[in-house]
Design a protein around this motif. Structure first.
Motif, PDB file in Angstrom:
ATOM      1  N   SER A 109       0.827  -1.210   0.000  1.00 54.06           N
ATOM      2  CA  SER A 109       0.000   0.000   0.000  1.00 54.06           C
ATOM      3  C   SER A 109       0.860   1.259   0.000  1.00 54.06           C
ATOM      4  CB  SER A 109      -0.943   0.008   1.207  1.00 54.06           C
ATOM      5  OG  SER A 109      -0.220   0.066   2.426  1.00 54.06           O
ATOM      6  N   LEU A 111       1.061   3.426  -3.230  1.00 56.13           N
ATOM      7  CA  LEU A 111      -0.054   4.237  -3.696  1.00 56.13           C
ATOM      8  C   LEU A 111       0.280   5.719  -3.625  1.00 56.13           C
ATOM      9  CD1 LEU A 111      -3.012   2.396  -1.913  1.00 56.13           C
ATOM     10  CD2 LEU A 111      -2.629   2.498  -4.387  1.00 56.13           C
ATOM     11  N   GLY A 124      -4.559   7.436  -3.774  1.00 50.84           N
ATOM     12  CA  GLY A 124      -4.580   6.208  -4.562  1.00 50.84           C
ATOM     13  C   GLY A 124      -5.363   5.116  -3.869  1.00 50.84           C
ATOM     14  N   MET A 133      -6.360   0.873  -3.268  1.00 48.16           N
ATOM     15  CA  MET A 133      -6.068  -0.554  -3.347  1.00 48.16           C
ATOM     16  C   MET A 133      -7.389  -1.301  -3.429  1.00 48.16           C
ATOM     17  SD  MET A 133      -3.699  -3.007  -0.913  1.00 48.16           S
ATOM     18  CE  MET A 133      -2.171  -2.484  -1.701  1.00 48.16           C
ATOM     19  N   ARG A 173      -8.173   3.592   0.555  1.00 49.65           N
ATOM     20  CA  ARG A 173      -7.417   4.686  -0.050  1.00 49.65           C
ATOM     21  C   ARG A 173      -6.280   5.144   0.844  1.00 49.65           C
ATOM     22  NH1 ARG A 173      -9.319   6.917  -4.573  1.00 49.65           N
ATOM     23  NH2 ARG A 173     -11.464   6.404  -5.181  1.00 49.65           N
TER      24      ARG A 173
END
Length: 282
Positions: A232, A235, A239, A241, A280
């Protein structure tokens, strides 16, 4: 060899029904179509005629193999996902209809955006390649530990005309140095999530698929810990996942995501079972 296709189809159906194959009618037709390239209407209207003996014998070989619980998709050599044809073989997980939800989610939320996508545990590449094909402006990287799976992904990339980056890596070993500085709008994955002790209880067809694509460790959460933790970090701010889970582990995956990400959510599949988790990066 002089045969009638309608008779071949019915005989194939009988064999598969006796072997207790679900959807034996559609399975028999798919195998007949593979070898004779005929529509159902053509089969119904068919008359007795000469066909190469090798063609008829190849059809019966596939019928026998399907009766022995070889996956239909392996016998056909390809399977449809998101309206696209993907090469499949025993080296990759067979694309499932429920996994299409992941791509549909991306299309619904990122249409027209030049997103950077990282597809982990890619297998055949069906998720990442579908995104690239349906969102041509996206930049997609596929990652898997298996050389054999990545070869299938490369073949699918070439067949679909979907240019993506392909990397070999075991995601359980953390983020490799060559990706540490990369940042993505989307990290997406359908990782192995079957509990190790449950593998021997799976349907015979599923047991024909690569164990490395199925085995999610003792509790089925092994890969999700790595995804929510180390991966993660790749990101971008804001962003997202997005993962598929087992129907009985969605809540646990959600709890893992909530330790590392914000705005986490658990979504049901089309059967109403909790199956997809998103989160996020703040």
């Amino acid at each position: 060899m002089r045969v009638k296709l309608q008779d071949l189809l019915r005989q194939g159906e009988i064999v598969l029904k006796e072997r207790k194959i679900e959807q034996y009618r559609s399975n028999a037709y798919c195998l007949l179509h593979k070898h004779f390239n005929v529509s159902r209407a053509q089969v119904l209207l068919s008359q007795e005629q000469d066909y190469p003996e090798a063609l008829v014998l190849a059809y019966w070989a596939d019928i026998r193999a399907r009766g022995e619980r070889r996956p239909l998709q392996h016998l056909l050599g390809s399977w449809e996902f998101m309206g696209l044809s993907f090469i499949v073989n025993p080296n990759v997980l067979i694309p499932r209809p429920e996994t299409e939800w992941l791509v549909e989610y991306v299309l619904a939320h990122y249409q027209g955006k030049p997103v950077r996508v990282l597809d982990l545990c890619t297998g055949s590449g069906c998720i990442g390649l579908s995104i690239k094909k349906l969102l041509p402006e996206s930049q997609v990287t596929l990652v898997d530990i298996s050389d054999l799976a990545l070869e299938v992904a490369r073949e699918n990339s070439e067949a679909l005309g979907a240019a993506v980056k392909i990397e070999k890596w075991d995601i359980l070993q953390g983020v490799p140095f060559y990706l540490e500085k990369e940042r993505y709008d989307l990290v997406i994955s359908n990782p192995p999530y079957i509990k190790t002790e449950e593998l021997p209880t799976l349907q015979p067809e599923v047991r024909e698929e690569p164990a490395i694509a199925l085995d999610g460790g003792q509790d089925g959460l092994l890969y999700y810990r790595a995804l929510a933790g180390e991966w993660s970090a790749l990101l971008k701010p804001g962003g997202e996942m997005l993962v598929e889970t087992g129907e009985d582990t969605g809540a646990q995956v959600l709890a893992l995501f909530e330790q590392h990400l914000a705005a986490c959510a658990l979504y049901p599949d089309y059967a109403g079972l909790p199956r997809y988790v998103t989160g996020r990066k703040e």
